[in-house]
Motif scaffolding. Structure first.
Motif, PDB file in Angstrom:
ATOM      1  N   HIS A 182      -8.136   2.131   7.860  1.00  0.00           N
ATOM      2  CA  HIS A 182      -6.391   2.569   7.388  1.00  0.00           C
ATOM      3  C   HIS A 182      -6.241   3.666   8.809  1.00  0.00           C
ATOM      4  O   HIS A 182      -7.083   4.833   8.474  1.00  0.00           O
ATOM      5  N   SER A 236       1.870  -1.212   5.973  1.00  0.00           N
ATOM      6  CA  SER A 236       1.911  -0.946   4.747  1.00  0.00           C
ATOM      7  C   SER A 236       2.702  -0.979   4.172  1.00  0.00           C
ATOM      8  O   SER A 236       2.527  -1.186   3.026  1.00  0.00           O
ATOM      9  N   ASP A 245       0.624  -1.335   0.039  1.00  0.00           N
ATOM     10  CA  ASP A 245       0.323   0.079   0.375  1.00  0.00           C
ATOM     11  C   ASP A 245       0.755   1.360  -0.014  1.00  0.00           C
ATOM     12  O   ASP A 245       0.555   2.152  -0.246  1.00  0.00           O
ATOM     13  N   THR A 289      -2.977  -1.265   8.510  1.00  0.00           N
ATOM     14  CA  THR A 289      -4.790  -1.748   7.979  1.00  0.00           C
ATOM     15  C   THR A 289      -5.599  -2.266   8.924  1.00  0.00           C
ATOM     16  O   THR A 289      -4.862  -2.939   8.802  1.00  0.00           O
TER      17      THR A 289
END
Length: 256
Positions: free
Chosen positions: A213, A191, A112, A136
Motif C-alpha cells: 500500500h 483506494s 479501501d 495498492t
C-alpha cells in the motif's frame, strides 16, 4: 532487484488508466526467480501480533522481518507509477503477504478508503480529475485463472463517491470483472475502487500474493503494533535511500 529505466511514456499511460478506470495491470514486473523467492519466503513466515492463519494466511508489515522483502517495496515500473500518482514524497503504509487456500471464501465488493463524499455532478464531470491519496499494488505470485480467487474490480467505480451497498455487483451497468493474469504481473488500483477477493475454487492450489500500500506523504503509516512498533535494525541498514523514504525518513515539512 535489478534496476532499469522505465519509459515515462508508459508510466503516463498507466497513470491515465488509474484516473479513467481506477486500476491498471502491469505485466511481467517480477521475473520467475523473484516469484519463486517470494513464495518460499511466504512459506517461512510465522504469525505475529495481528497476523492470522487458516483458509487465509495473512502476514502484515513483512518488510520489517528480513531485508529480503525490501526490493519489493519499490519494484521498477511500480514505484514510478506510485510516485506519479501520489507524489515523489509518497511512502509505504503497509506490505502484507497472503496465502489463500482451497475453500477460501473471498470477500464482498468494497472500497479501501474514501477521502470524502463529493457531489455526483462533480464526479460525473469528465473534466474533473479525482486526486489519489492511497494506491495498492498486488504482486501476483501465481498464474491466476477463474478458479484461483482472482481479484474482482468494477471499472470506473472510483467515481461512485460511495462504498458499494450490500449485494451490489455493478456500477452504472459495469459488472465486477476478474483480473486474470500471470505470475509476476502487478495490479495497481486506487483506494476508492470497488473490488473484492473471490473464492478459491481449485482443489489443490493456494494463491500467493504480496500486497503493498502506498500513500501520500500526509497519509499515516499503518505499522502495527503501533505504540510497540520498532524498526528492525538489519532492515534499516539494508535500505536504499528511496526505501528509507518509503519507510518514513522524510525531509522536514509541515506538521513535523
Amino acid at each position: 532487484m535489478p534496476q532499469h529505466r522505465v519509459d515515462p511514456a508508459i508510466t503516463a499511460v498507466q497513470l491515465r488508466a488509474l484516473h479513467e478506470h481506477g486500476f491498471v495491470l502491469l505485466p511481467g514486473v517480477l521475473a520467475p526467480p523473484q516469484v519463486a523467492e517470494l513464495r518460499e519466503a511466504i512459506d517461512r513466515l510465522q504469525a505475529q501480533h495481528w497476523d492470522y492463519s487458516g483458509l487465509l494466511d495473512q502476514y502484515k508489515c513483512v518488510f520489517n522481518r528480513d531485508p529480503l522483502w525490501l526490493p519489493y517495496l519499490d519494484p521498477p515500473g511500480v514505484i514510478e507509477l506510485a510516485e506519479a500518482a501520489l507524489g515523489s514524497d509518497c511512502h509505504v503504509i503497509g506490505q502484507t503477504a497472503w496465502r489463500c487456500h482451497p475453500g477460501f471464501v473471498g470477500a464482498e465488493l468494497h472500497l479501501d478508503y474514501l477521502v470524502m463524499p463529493l457531489p455526483s455532478s462533480l464526479l460525473a464531470d469528465p473534466a474533473f480529475e479525482l486526486p489519489m491519496q492511497i494506491c495498492t499494488a498486488h504482486l501476483y505470485l501465481d498464474d491466476v485463472d477463474a478458479d484461483l480467487c482472482p481479484t474482482l474490480v468494477v471499472p470506473g467505480s472510483h467515481r461512485a463517491g460511495r462504498a458499494p451497498r450490500a449485494g451490489e455487483r455493478s456500477w452504472q451497468g459495469r459488472p465486477a470483472q476478474p483480473v486474470l493474469c500471470q505470475a509476476g504481473d502487478v495490479l495497481m488500483f486506487r483506494s476508492e475502487l470497488w473490488h473484492a477477493g473471490s473464492r478459491n475454487r481449485s482443489n489443490d492450489r493456494c494463491r500467493y500474493l504480496l500486497q503493498v500500500h502506498y500513500g501520500r506523504r500526509m497519509v499515516a503509516q499503518k505499522f502495527s503494533p503501533y505504540l510497540a512498533w520498532r524498526f528492525n535494525p538489519a532492515v534499516l541498514a539494508a535500505c536504499t535511500p528511496r526505501q528509507r523514504r518509503l519507510l518514513g525518513e522524510h525531509q522536514e515539512a509541515e506538521y513535523d
